[in-house]
Design an enzyme around this catalytic site. Structure first.
Site, short mmCIF file in Angstrom:
data_model
loop_
_atom_site.label_atom_id
_atom_site.label_comp_id
_atom_site.label_asym_id
_atom_site.label_seq_id
_atom_site.Cartn_x
_atom_site.Cartn_y
_atom_site.Cartn_z
N HIS A 135 0.84 -1.20 0.00
CA HIS A 135 0.00 0.00 0.00
C HIS A 135 0.87 1.25 0.00
CE1 HIS A 135 -4.03 -1.76 0.52
NE2 HIS A 135 -3.34 -2.77 1.01
N THR A 182 11.70 -11.32 3.19
CA THR A 182 11.95 -10.00 2.59
C THR A 182 13.20 -10.00 1.72
OG1 THR A 182 13.20 -9.32 4.55
CG2 THR A 182 10.84 -8.81 4.52
N ARG A 197 15.37 -15.51 8.32
CA ARG A 197 16.82 -15.69 8.24
C ARG A 197 17.13 -17.17 8.16
NH1 ARG A 197 16.52 -11.31 12.00
NH2 ARG A 197 17.65 -9.46 11.24
#
Length: 201
Positions: A135, A182, A197
């Site tokens: 967004h 990510t 991780r």
């Protein structure tokens, strides 16, 4: 010689009351998984194969929550897309490509602004989110692209995990439950946590 005539009980027809109607509807709604699967298989053969950009032989879409712009979705053969899955291409250039023999569990959302690609033999766990959009910061109702997502073959994504835009997950990798991916994940690597991780790092 005498004949004995047994008394015949009169057949009492019960009127269809609200209780019996609700019971019938409940049985339909609570159909066993095998019935839902066969019903989804029929819908896949008769409806979805015409609506999707491609839908491979034997892939069953059981009961989707939302399918938006199916003409921009290309799904391989022998797959299983379970109940309440959300598949969405948000823009004209958006694309979702899913390989062969992919299992997408219940309540998974795959939302594409930039292209999303899943390789063969992947398993996506319950309630996971794979999204190549975010967004905007000024008007939160609007979305923006965050980069394409490429997920290799034989990847396992655990329950409730999130895969963000711009990420590549290598072949044979494992994403732990509720992890948020990510960054890129190397082939065969296992990642856990927020942000995700490598295990043991």
């Amino acid at each position: 010689m005498s004949l004995r005539i047994k008394a015949v009980r009169p057949i009492i027809q019960r009127p269809l009351t609200r209780v019996t109607a609700v019971t019938f509807l409940q049985r339909v709604v609570e159909a066993p998984p095998s019935l839902r699967w066969h019903r989804g298989g029929l819908a896949s053969r008769l409806l979805y194969t015409r609506a999707f950009g491609a839908l491979g032989h034997g892939t069953v879409i059981v009961r989707p929550h939302i399918i938006r712009r199916p003409g921009q979705m290309f799904i391989g053969a022998g797959g299983a897309i379970r109940e309440d899955v959300w598949l969405q291409c948000e823009r004209d250039h958006s694309r979702i490509t899913i390989g062969d023999r992919v299992t997408i569990s219940r309540c998974v959302e795959i939302a594409s602004i930039d292209p999303i690609t899943l390789g063969d033999d992947c398993v996506i766990g319950f309630g996971s989110l794979i999204t190549s959009g975010d967004h905007q910061r000024v008007d939160r109702r609007l979305t923006r692209p965050t980069g394409p997502i490429t997920i290799g073959s034989s990847v396992f994504i655990g329950q409730g995990a999130i895969v963000m835009g711009g990420v590549t997950i290598g072949d044979g990798a494992t994403v732990g439950a509720h992890a948020i991916v990510t960054r890129d994940v190397a082939p065969g690597q296992t990642v856990v946590g927020i942000p995700a991780r490598p295990l043991g790092s």
